[in-house]
Scaffold this active site. Structure first.
Site, short mmCIF file in Angstrom:
data_model
loop_
_atom_site.label_atom_id
_atom_site.label_comp_id
_atom_site.label_asym_id
_atom_site.label_seq_id
_atom_site.Cartn_x
_atom_site.Cartn_y
_atom_site.Cartn_z
N TYR A 32 -5.14 -1.74 11.62
CA TYR A 32 -6.54 -2.52 11.53
C TYR A 32 -6.33 -3.77 10.63
O TYR A 32 -5.19 -3.69 9.84
CB TYR A 32 -7.81 -1.75 11.43
CG TYR A 32 -7.83 -1.39 9.68
CD1 TYR A 32 -8.84 -2.27 8.88
CD2 TYR A 32 -7.02 -0.66 9.22
CE1 TYR A 32 -8.81 -2.01 7.74
CE2 TYR A 32 -7.12 -0.34 7.63
CZ TYR A 32 -8.16 -0.80 6.96
OH TYR A 32 -8.16 -0.55 5.61
N LYS A 150 -0.81 -0.83 7.68
CA LYS A 150 -2.31 -0.76 7.55
C LYS A 150 -2.82 0.11 8.63
O LYS A 150 -3.47 -0.50 9.41
CB LYS A 150 -2.70 -2.22 7.45
CG LYS A 150 -4.40 -2.25 6.97
CD LYS A 150 -4.54 -3.79 6.82
CE LYS A 150 -6.11 -3.93 6.28
NZ LYS A 150 -6.34 -3.37 5.02
N GLU A 182 -2.60 1.53 -6.36
CA GLU A 182 -3.63 0.43 -5.72
C GLU A 182 -5.16 1.28 -5.80
O GLU A 182 -5.38 2.32 -6.04
CB GLU A 182 -3.19 0.27 -4.40
CG GLU A 182 -3.13 1.01 -3.59
CD GLU A 182 -2.59 0.50 -2.10
OE1 GLU A 182 -2.53 -0.72 -2.00
OE2 GLU A 182 -1.98 1.26 -1.26
N LEU A 206 -0.12 -1.18 -0.13
CA LEU A 206 -0.41 -2.24 0.96
C LEU A 206 0.07 -3.55 0.40
O LEU A 206 -0.41 -4.23 -0.66
CB LEU A 206 -1.85 -2.06 1.54
CG LEU A 206 -2.21 -3.17 2.30
CD1 LEU A 206 -1.51 -2.62 4.05
CD2 LEU A 206 -3.59 -3.59 2.80
#
Length: 286
Positions: A32, A150, A182, A206
């Protein structure tokens, strides 16, 4: 009522349907992207499209549309839904074969599925939270090892956000082997003696599109940037901390695990980066 896009059709949201055999639903076998909209235009679209292509390639998944077609769909949804400020969510899955099976279906027989919808966020750029900052907790990072893709496998990040809510704070940073990876849906940074510090790109995080833009703008503004691991303790002792994402842009962090960061208010580096990002991104929006 929103107009959404499902496999080649623009539909009212209450008429949109996907198969129960769709592998995104059964296997989290999908990727996505979320693209911001400011002033009716798309922010960092090319970056999101490039990362989407990379994610699809890493999973050997076919895209059902070209980049130009994807841009046209985004623009059409912005127009049909009258979005001035908001978000566009895009999801591509490996499609819906005739039955559930762990093995990938033949792509010639099972085309990929694609879904897009908008979210109207009138205060996206002027989010008042940015003026006071957010409070976070740290949690163990137990996700799979390919966080650079992702995917729609967002169960643990969702659990992390719920852990934060139960703790009475806004979000969480994940920690692996003693170092911050993260946030649950964002990249993490600290500032010490004017230097911006953030984890380097790898499979552990990411590769944020907003991250890339913010670091580029920081360099252009003659700010020092160091890409390396940092601990929670180092973050708590920093002068500033902040996050970046497509939906928050640059958001200050003022408390970590109950410890105030700096003087407990948003610092000048994060505030300036947010200002630069919004200004420069609007100039080149599509």
């Amino acid at each position: 009522m929103r107009t959404v896009y499902v496999n080649g059709e623009y539909l009212p949201e209450n008429e949109a349907k996907v198969s129960i055999f769709d592998r995104g639903f059964l296997m989290a076998d999908g990727v996505y992207e979320v693209t911001s909209v400011l002033d009716g235009k798309l922010i960092d679209f090319d970056g999101h499209a490039a990362r989407l292509e990379r994610s699809l390639g890493e999973l050997e998944m076919a895209s059902p549309v070209t980049r130009d077609e994807l841009l046209a769909i985004h623009r059409e949804l912005v127009s049909r839904n009258g979005i001035d400020q908001g978000l566009i969510y895009l999801q591509i899955t490996r499609g819906a074969p005739a039955d559930r099976d762990f093995a990938f279906p033949d792509p010639d027989e099972t085309p990929s599925s694609i879904v897009l919808f908008t979210q109207n966020k009138p205060d996206l750029a002027g989010n008042p939270v940015a003026r006071k900052g957010i409070r976070i907790i740290s949690i163990e990072d137990v996700r799979w090892g390919r966080r650079d893709i992702k995917t729609v496998q967002l169960l643990y990040p969702s659990m992390g956000k719920m852990m934060a809510r139960k703790a009475g704070v806004d979000d969480a940073w994940m920690v692996q082997d003693g170092y911050v990876t993260e946030g649950t849906s964002n990249n993490a940074y600290i500032v010490k003696d004017g230097k911006i510090i953030t984890r380097e790109r790898s499979n552990d995080i990411l590769h944020g599109i907003t991250r890339a833009a913010v670091l580029r703008f920081a360099a252009e503004a003659q700010m020092q940037v160091e890409e390396r691991n940092f601990t929670v303790a180092e973050a708590q002792a920093a002068d500033e901390a902040f996050i970046t994402s497509a939906s928050t842009f640059v958001m200050p962090v003022v408390e970590i695990d109950g410890t105030q960061v700096g003087d407990g208010t948003p610092g000048p580096v994060a505030a300036r980066l947010r200002e630069i990002y919004l200004e420069e991104s609007r100039k080149v929006a599509l």
